[in-house]
Scaffold this motif. Structure first.
Motif, PDB file in Angstrom:
ATOM      1  N   HIS A   1       0.835  -1.201   0.000  1.00 56.42           N
ATOM      2  CA  HIS A   1       0.000   0.000   0.000  1.00 56.42           C
ATOM      3  C   HIS A   1       0.873   1.255   0.000  1.00 56.42           C
ATOM      4  CE1 HIS A   1      -3.524  -2.390   2.029  1.00 56.42           C
ATOM      5  NE2 HIS A   1      -3.236  -2.794   0.805  1.00 56.42           N
ATOM      6  N   PHE A   2       1.934   1.228   0.815  1.00 62.42           N
ATOM      7  CA  PHE A   2       2.853   2.359   0.885  1.00 62.42           C
ATOM      8  C   PHE A   2       3.482   2.638  -0.483  1.00 62.42           C
ATOM      9  CE2 PHE A   2       3.408   3.086   5.517  1.00 62.42           C
ATOM     10  CZ  PHE A   2       3.605   4.455   5.470  1.00 62.42           C
TER      11      PHE A   2
ATOM     12  N   VAL B   1      -7.699   0.485   1.691  1.00 66.78           N
ATOM     13  CA  VAL B   1      -6.770   0.994   2.701  1.00 66.78           C
ATOM     14  C   VAL B   1      -7.503   1.373   3.989  1.00 66.78           C
ATOM     15  CG1 VAL B   1      -5.282   2.950   3.274  1.00 66.78           C
ATOM     16  CG2 VAL B   1      -4.960   1.716   1.126  1.00 66.78           C
TER      17      VAL B   1
ATOM     18  N   VAL C   1      -0.675   5.460   5.823  1.00 68.61           N
ATOM     19  CA  VAL C   1      -1.153   5.211   4.457  1.00 68.61           C
ATOM     20  C   VAL C   1      -2.534   5.821   4.256  1.00 68.61           C
ATOM     21  CG1 VAL C   1      -1.857   3.438   2.821  1.00 68.61           C
ATOM     22  CG2 VAL C   1       0.224   3.126   4.146  1.00 68.61           C
TER      23      VAL C   1
ATOM     24  N   THR D   1      -3.362   8.740   1.616  1.00 69.72           N
ATOM     25  CA  THR D   1      -4.351   8.535   0.556  1.00 69.72           C
ATOM     26  C   THR D   1      -5.377   9.661   0.539  1.00 69.72           C
ATOM     27  OG1 THR D   1      -4.087   6.131   0.786  1.00 69.72           O
ATOM     28  CG2 THR D   1      -6.042   6.919  -0.377  1.00 69.72           C
TER      29      THR D   1
END
Length: 350
Positions: A178-179, A224, A261, A265
């Protein structure tokens, strides 16, 4: 057509046991000296049904693991815990300048859904990859590296912490993905910001790319944001999962990464919205400039039109039918047009 694959490992008192068979999992889950991991890639419904019967898995959790789409979640059942997460990867645009470059490679996020069944000392992972299982679609692609999970599990001495360490390693790899995706999206948005003031890039191409990035951010946000609840549930059930307080710092750090994260986002979604609005504002500004230029040129052209129209009337004027009169009229046209041009230029209308 199924692309089913099964792999796994059984450890006894921290030492790996040679050979793995899925049918042996049920014989090991009540042995505190054993740790079991099984990885099912694109399993068929029959395989999952047999596994559910052996391990007493909740039938609704099994259905969720094979469903065409499922949201990120963590659910604690009577005899096991069920978790669904998504590994992601981002295909960034390959070019950053020029009209063709903007459309050269559409940005796209690829997903791989991972379902987890945590049963006593066993971790069962179910992964759906591209074109696999009973689904036959291409919504998911193989973007998750399970070998990296095992490597991180070994790094922290996972044999001493049991299934909790294995679970932490898996979630850590997912969150790192995700990062990486958020970082690449951030870079793509920065490139887009630079293109905003590039006169060579068509506004329509910018709009398409901005819309693509915004669409990807919305998709990423869906997988996320719920990760906070997933990690929170696992932290609350840490004693039941076998790691107690020993892995508390690792899971706290993991939760912090999930929050970062999530916040990143959200900020990127605001940034891409700002880029879209700025592009519209720049289009309005360019349109106003064009309109001012057209108005200025129309005014310049109107002067000779008026003069020639006046001289074109059937009325004698000084110098009529003489060369001097023609020179006078032409000089008047040139001087008037030059004065208007300099006046508009000074006001930045041209």
């Amino acid at each position: 057509m199924s692309n089913q694959a099964v792999r796994g490992q059984i450890w006894h008192k921290g030492e790996p046991v040679d050979g793995f068979e899925l049918e042996k999992v049920s014989d090991c889950i009540d042995d505190p000296d054993r740790l079991v991991w099984a990885d099912l890639i694109n399993p068929t419904h029959d395989t999952m049904t047999r596994l559910a019967e052996e391990l007493s898995l909740n039938k609704w959790a099994v259905e969720d693991a094979l469903a065409a789409s499922e949201r990120v979640k963590a659910t604690a059942y009577a005899k096991h815990t069920f978790v669904t997460v998504y590994a992601v990867a981002f295909d960034a645009p390959t070019a950053t300048t020029g009209d063709e470059a903007v459309d050269a490679a559409a940005a796209r996020i690829r997903f791989e859904r991972i379902s987890l069944f945590i049963v006593h000392n066993a971790l069962i992972t179910v992964r759906l990859t591209e074109g696999g299982g009973d689904r036959g679609d291409s919504e998911y692609s193989d973007v998750f590296d399970m070998d990296e999970v095992l490597r991180r599990w070994d790094e922290i001495g996972g044999q001493d912490y049991g299934v909790g360490a294995l679970l932490h390693g898996l979630l850590d790899v997912v969150v790192d993905g995700h990062f990486d995706t958020v970082q690449q999206l951030d870079d793509a948005i920065e490139d887009l910001e630079e293109l905003l003031f590039d006169e060579k890039v068509a506004s329509r191409a910018l709009q398409r790319r901005t819309y693509s990035l915004r669409k990807n951010l919305v998709a990423l946000r869906r997988v996320v944001l719920p990760m906070r609840e997933v990690v929170s549930l696992i932290q609350r059930k840490r004693h039941e999962l076998g790691h107690g307080d020993t892995l508390e710092p690792e899971f706290t750090d993991l939760y912090d990464h999930v929050l970062r994260v999530t916040e990143w986002t959200e900020s990127l979604r605001d940034m891409v919205t700002t880029v879209f609005e700025t592009n519209l504002s720049l289009q309005d500004a360019r349109l106003n400039t064009v309109m001012k230029q057209l108005t200025a040129w129309a005014a310049i052209i109107a002067v000779p039109t008026a003069i020639t129209g006046f001289y074109g009337q059937n009325v004698p004027f000084p110098g009529f039918e003489h060369t001097g009169g023609f020179i006078t009229s032409v000089s008047l046209l040139v001087v008037s047009m030059t004065v208007l041009y300099l006046l508009f230029k000074r006001r930045d209308w041209l």
